[in-house]
Enzyme design. Structure first.
Site, PDB file in Angstrom:
ATOM      1  N   SER A  92       0.878  -1.198  -0.146  1.00  0.00           N
ATOM      2  CA  SER A  92       0.061   0.106  -0.025  1.00  0.00           C
ATOM      3  C   SER A  92       0.940   1.225   0.099  1.00  0.00           C
ATOM      4  O   SER A  92       0.511   2.285  -0.714  1.00  0.00           O
ATOM      5  CB  SER A  92      -1.035  -0.023   1.195  1.00  0.00           C
ATOM      6  OG  SER A  92      -0.323   0.184   2.505  1.00  0.00           O
ATOM      7  N   ASN A  93       1.867   1.253   0.669  1.00  0.00           N
ATOM      8  CA  ASN A  93       3.084   2.334   0.508  1.00  0.00           C
ATOM      9  C   ASN A  93       3.290   2.573  -0.870  1.00  0.00           C
ATOM     10  O   ASN A  93       3.623   3.611  -1.171  1.00  0.00           O
ATOM     11  CB  ASN A  93       4.013   2.107   1.630  1.00  0.00           C
ATOM     12  CG  ASN A  93       3.705   2.731   2.942  1.00  0.00           C
ATOM     13  OD1 ASN A  93       3.288   3.977   3.233  1.00  0.00           O
ATOM     14  ND2 ASN A  93       3.207   1.919   4.004  1.00  0.00           N
TER      15      ASN A  93
ATOM     16  N   ILE B 251      16.401  -7.581   5.962  1.00  0.00           N
ATOM     17  CA  ILE B 251      17.204  -6.671   6.587  1.00  0.00           C
ATOM     18  C   ILE B 251      18.365  -6.812   5.644  1.00  0.00           C
ATOM     19  O   ILE B 251      19.078  -7.574   5.170  1.00  0.00           O
ATOM     20  CB  ILE B 251      17.956  -7.311   7.995  1.00  0.00           C
ATOM     21  CG1 ILE B 251      16.716  -7.141   8.870  1.00  0.00           C
ATOM     22  CG2 ILE B 251      18.904  -6.511   8.310  1.00  0.00           C
ATOM     23  CD1 ILE B 251      17.065  -7.702  10.502  1.00  0.00           C
ATOM     24  N   LEU B 252      18.700  -5.454   5.103  1.00  0.00           N
ATOM     25  CA  LEU B 252      19.673  -5.258   3.961  1.00  0.00           C
ATOM     26  C   LEU B 252      21.264  -5.294   4.897  1.00  0.00           C
ATOM     27  O   LEU B 252      21.348  -5.055   5.814  1.00  0.00           O
ATOM     28  CB  LEU B 252      19.551  -4.022   3.408  1.00  0.00           C
ATOM     29  CG  LEU B 252      18.362  -4.097   2.547  1.00  0.00           C
ATOM     30  CD1 LEU B 252      17.770  -2.587   2.273  1.00  0.00           C
ATOM     31  CD2 LEU B 252      18.567  -4.894   1.299  1.00  0.00           C
TER      32      LEU B 252
ATOM     33  N   ASN C  67      13.392   4.408   4.174  1.00  0.00           N
ATOM     34  CA  ASN C  67      12.398   3.353   4.754  1.00  0.00           C
ATOM     35  C   ASN C  67      11.049   4.101   5.199  1.00  0.00           C
ATOM     36  O   ASN C  67      11.392   5.223   5.887  1.00  0.00           O
ATOM     37  CB  ASN C  67      13.240   2.264   5.696  1.00  0.00           C
ATOM     38  CG  ASN C  67      12.348   1.324   6.050  1.00  0.00           C
ATOM     39  OD1 ASN C  67      11.502   0.769   5.379  1.00  0.00           O
ATOM     40  ND2 ASN C  67      12.326   1.107   7.526  1.00  0.00           N
TER      41      ASN C  67
ATOM     42  N   ASP D 162      16.291   0.437  11.820  1.00  0.00           N
ATOM     43  CA  ASP D 162      15.472   1.510  12.029  1.00  0.00           C
ATOM     44  C   ASP D 162      16.120   2.825  12.816  1.00  0.00           C
ATOM     45  O   ASP D 162      15.422   3.115  13.764  1.00  0.00           O
ATOM     46  CB  ASP D 162      14.177   0.951  12.763  1.00  0.00           C
ATOM     47  CG  ASP D 162      13.425   0.002  12.131  1.00  0.00           C
ATOM     48  OD1 ASP D 162      13.415   0.142  10.732  1.00  0.00           O
ATOM     49  OD2 ASP D 162      12.896  -1.016  12.528  1.00  0.00           O
TER      50      ASP D 162
ATOM     51  N   ASP E 249      22.321   0.417  10.864  1.00  0.00           N
ATOM     52  CA  ASP E 249      21.785  -0.111  12.239  1.00  0.00           C
ATOM     53  C   ASP E 249      20.118  -0.056  11.941  1.00  0.00           C
ATOM     54  O   ASP E 249      19.609   0.881  11.208  1.00  0.00           O
ATOM     55  CB  ASP E 249      22.080   0.725  13.389  1.00  0.00           C
ATOM     56  CG  ASP E 249      23.335   0.420  13.869  1.00  0.00           C
ATOM     57  OD1 ASP E 249      23.914  -0.918  13.461  1.00  0.00           O
ATOM     58  OD2 ASP E 249      23.880   1.127  14.708  1.00  0.00           O
TER      59      ASP E 249
ATOM     60  N   HIS F  15       8.620   3.332   8.709  1.00  0.00           N
ATOM     61  CA  HIS F  15       8.350   2.693   9.771  1.00  0.00           C
ATOM     62  C   HIS F  15       7.208   3.051  10.482  1.00  0.00           C
ATOM     63  O   HIS F  15       6.970   4.297  10.730  1.00  0.00           O
ATOM     64  CB  HIS F  15       9.605   2.395  10.550  1.00  0.00           C
ATOM     65  CG  HIS F  15       9.744   1.730  11.837  1.00  0.00           C
ATOM     66  ND1 HIS F  15       9.816   0.175  11.507  1.00  0.00           N
ATOM     67  CD2 HIS F  15       9.385   1.997  13.329  1.00  0.00           C
ATOM     68  CE1 HIS F  15       9.604  -0.248  12.717  1.00  0.00           C
ATOM     69  NE2 HIS F  15       9.503   0.566  13.820  1.00  0.00           N
TER      70      HIS F  15
ATOM     71  N   MET G 287      10.599  -6.861   3.915  1.00  0.00           N
ATOM     72  CA  MET G 287      10.766  -7.744   5.213  1.00  0.00           C
ATOM     73  C   MET G 287      12.135  -8.378   5.081  1.00  0.00           C
ATOM     74  O   MET G 287      12.023  -9.482   5.697  1.00  0.00           O
ATOM     75  CB  MET G 287       9.689  -8.456   5.205  1.00  0.00           C
ATOM     76  CG  MET G 287       8.061  -7.648   5.598  1.00  0.00           C
ATOM     77  SD  MET G 287       8.316  -6.705   6.542  1.00  0.00           S
ATOM     78  CE  MET G 287       8.217  -7.514   8.352  1.00  0.00           C
TER      79      MET G 287
HETATM   80  C1  GRF Z   1       3.866  -0.406   6.866  1.00  0.00           C
HETATM   81  O1  GRF Z   1       3.193  -0.400   7.885  1.00  0.00           O
HETATM   82  C2  GRF Z   1       5.282  -0.196   7.057  1.00  0.00           C
HETATM   83  O2  GRF Z   1       5.347   1.023   7.661  1.00  0.00           O
HETATM   84  C3  GRF Z   1       5.901  -1.026   7.336  1.00  0.00           C
HETATM   85  O3  GRF Z   1       5.433  -2.483   6.717  1.00  0.00           O
HETATM   86  C4  GRF Z   1       4.064  -1.831   6.342  1.00  0.00           C
HETATM   87  C5  GRF Z   1       3.964  -2.432   4.977  1.00  0.00           C
HETATM   88  O4  GRF Z   1       2.650  -2.226   4.384  1.00  0.00           O
HETATM   89  N1  GRF Z   1       7.334  -1.049   7.090  1.00  0.00           N
HETATM   90  P1  GRF Z   1       2.397  -2.027   2.664  1.00  0.00           P
HETATM   91  O5  GRF Z   1       3.228  -3.222   2.289  1.00  0.00           O
HETATM   92  O6  GRF Z   1       3.092  -0.844   2.347  1.00  0.00           O
HETATM   93  O7  GRF Z   1       0.897  -1.917   2.761  1.00  0.00           O
END
Ligand code: GRF
Length: 203
Positions: free
Chosen positions: A15-16, A94-95, A109, A147, A145, A111, A92
């Site tokens: 969604s982002n 970690i790089l 990123n 987040d 590091d 968060h 999801m």
């Molecule tokens: C979001 O809450 C983002 O902040 C976190 O993972 C979620 C991803 O949601 N890192 P989407 O895939 O963007 O809908």
């Protein structure tokens, strides 16, 4: 829809990613989304990107022996597409330090908390367990590091009585969709940069 060439990394819903694609399709937005990469072939966001006419690529992390091997493959695909800025959007994995350093200042990123509070996973559970009355979301530069990178934008969201992780997540997500495009715009316009481990603004 021209400007800085942006690649988005996703693992799921996306969604982002959709909010970034929507922003980039508005007139005068200083960036274009040229590629969406997922480490997960089943990510729902992939079909949305394809329907929007954006090239997609799946790079399955399981196919690589080490984290850095995966990141080198990622880097190769990004370079080939001429990507200049990378946005992690629910990615999801970690790089590696190698990747974070290579893309320093060009890697963002989002968060779902007011960092530096509640890093990592189960973020809304952490916020509710801590009893905070306000949570929110953060867009930050990615550094090795987790987040912990310099903050570009944040939005605060009140915690409601009776909130569950799901209801809080949904209200915060709506704000994520506003601040991520705004932060990308700042970076693409050169109005924020990473310098000596700090976000430096030239507004
Ligand atoms: C979001 O809450 C983002 O902040 C976190 O993972 C979620 C991803 O949601 N890192 P989407 O895939 O963007 O809908």
């Amino acid at each position: 829809m021209t400007g800085k060439r942006v690649g988005i990394l996703i693992s799921g819903r996306g969604s982002n990613m959709r909010s970034l694609i929507a922003a980039a399709s508005t007139p005068d937005f200083p960036a274009e989304i040229v590629l969406v990469i997922s480490n997960n072939g089943k990510a729902e966001g992939l079909s949305y990107a394809e329907d929007a006419g954006i090239p997609t690529k799946v790079i399955a992390h399981r196919a690589f022996v080490s984290r850095e091997d995966f990141d080198r493959a990622l880097d190769g695909v990004l370079a080939e597409a001429g990507v200049e800025i990378v946005c992690l959007a629910g990615f999801m994995r970690i790089l590696s330090d190698w990747f974070a350093k290579r893309w320093a200042g060009r890697l963002l990123n989002i968060h779902p908390s007011l960092l530096p509070l509640f890093k990592g996973v189960h973020v809304h559970e952490q916020a509710l367990a801590a009893g905070v009355r306000i949570s929110g979301c953060t867009v930050h530069f990615v550094v090795p590091d987790l987040d912990a990178g310099p903050i570009i934008a944040q939005a605060a969201v009140p915690v409601a009585l009776g909130d569950t992780p799901e209801t809080l997540a949904a209200r915060i997500l709506a704000e994520e969709h506003k601040i991520y495009p705004a932060a990308l715009k700042l970076l693409a316009e050169g109005r924020v940069r990473l310098e000596n481990g700090h976000a430096v603004f030239a507004l």
